[in-house]
Design a protein around this motif. Structure first.
Motif: not given
Length: 359
Positions: A255-263, A345-359
């Motif tokens: 599933l392709w989404l706009p890149d907002d800098g998520e790791a 549509k990629a722009v129609a998907v609502k991103e709610l929470i981004a949780t970084p991967t654990a180091d």
């Protein structure tokens, strides 16, 4: 650690009941006005007394009729932050935060910095904005290192920017302080952007409890929150990025989404509304829609002039909702069990929470 709630109570002519395991992380206590959310919070905090049952937080029994235990509110270590913040007017912001604190000074300053209050430490409460006072009250409660933090409608009256900042702050403080947070709300936005779990209350009873995705998928939740198109919540992992977009794995498909800098490797919670998902019988060339996911149509429910479809992407046990017109349903000769392609549509998907991967 065990956090078990199993109590009954009576308020006026109404009987209340709550039986659930309180998860770690942020739990949204949701439901319409008058459902009993604030009453339940007061019962947990020891400000009201249940008729029966037990309250166990972090393996310690705070209330039990069978064991004749009923700890006073001051001994329960349950912090309830009301809507009015209730700061001491004669103390500075920092003095308020450090009052009854069990946290190191460095931690207090760190909480204040994260909350954007580090430049207001000497301010008196009457000079604070509503959002600043609310953030200070939350930090004061966290600094006391309670077993449980209860926030009563923490976002009421805040503008959209402050609401977003507060939702992020609640999650960050939960992770950094490592304590469960119960957030009372009747707003779907607050629940979806902040909570890991949810408890749904209706008519003085906790009727549904569990992970946010499961509670949100229930039709009772959509009805009580007045959501005509609840859509679907999905947790997906970022696996690649290219050309200003990120790829999130849905089994063998992306599933392709706009890149907002998520790791890369981070987990996203996304919401896809049913009316944003079109249906095709085959992959289609020459479209601007990059997401064409092969799915199985597992269920179709007729509505007035439309159909609500439930789709399972190939190679997954996930569900995606789609809403199409009755005309389109009949024109495509759709049936349960059919292979279809979900066009999103990629722009129609609502991103709610981004949780970084654990180091």
């Amino acid at each position: 650690m065990k956090n078990q709630i199993d109590i009954t109570w009576r308020l006026g002519d109404s009987d209340g009941e709550a039986r659930f395991v309180l998860a770690s992380g942020v739990t949204a206590l949701i439901g319409p006005s008058g459902a009993g959310k604030t009453t339940l919070a007061r019962l947990l905090a020891g400000l009201e007394t249940p008729n029966g049952g037990q309250i166990v937080l972090k393996d310690e029994t705070l209330f039990s009729t069978s064991k004749h235990i009923n700890l006073a509110a001051a001994k329960r270590s349950v912090a309830l932050v009301p809507q009015d913040s209730a700061l001491f007017p004669h103390l500075t912001l920092y003095e308020n935060i450090s009052f009854a604190s069990r946290s190191a000074e460095a931690d207090l300053i760190g909480y204040c910095k994260r909350a954007g209050l580090d430049h207001r430490l000497d301010a008196r409460p009457h000079t604070l904005s509503g959002g600043e006072a609310r953030r200070a009250a939350i930090i004061r409660a966290i600094a006391s290192k309670p077993r449980l933090l209860i926030l009563d409608e923490p976002l009421n009256g805040l503008d959209p920017i402050r609401r977003k900042d507060m939702m992020s702050l609640i999650r960050d403080l939960n992770h950094s302080a490592g304590l469960p947070i119960l957030m009372i709300t009747h707003q779907a936005e607050e629940m979806l952007h902040t909570a890991d779990s949810a408890i749904l209350m209706q008519d003085m009873r906790a009727t549904i409890a569990g992970p946010i995705e499961e509670v949100f998928a229930r039709p009772e939740t959509a009805a009580l929150l007045h959501l005509d198109d609840a859509g679907q919540l999905l947790s997906v992992k970022v696996t690649a990025r290219e050309n200003g977009m990120i790829a999130c794995a849905l089994g063998p498909q992306n599933l392709w989404l706009p890149d907002d800098g998520e790791a890369l490797g981070s987990t996203l919670r996304i919401r896809i509304l049913g009316h944003d998902v079109a249906i095709a019988l085959s992959r289609t060339e020459g479209l601007s829609i990059v997401n064409q996911l092969e799915c199985c149509l597992v269920h179709a429910s007729p509505r007035r002039g439309s159909y609500d479809l439930m789709l399972v992407p190939e190679g997954t046990d996930l569900h995606i909702a789609s809403r199409i017109t009755a005309h389109s349903y009949k024109a495509l000769s759709l049936r349960e069990g059919a292979k279809v392609f979900a066009l999103i549509k990629a722009v129609a998907v609502k991103e709610l929470i981004a949780t970084p991967t654990a180091d």
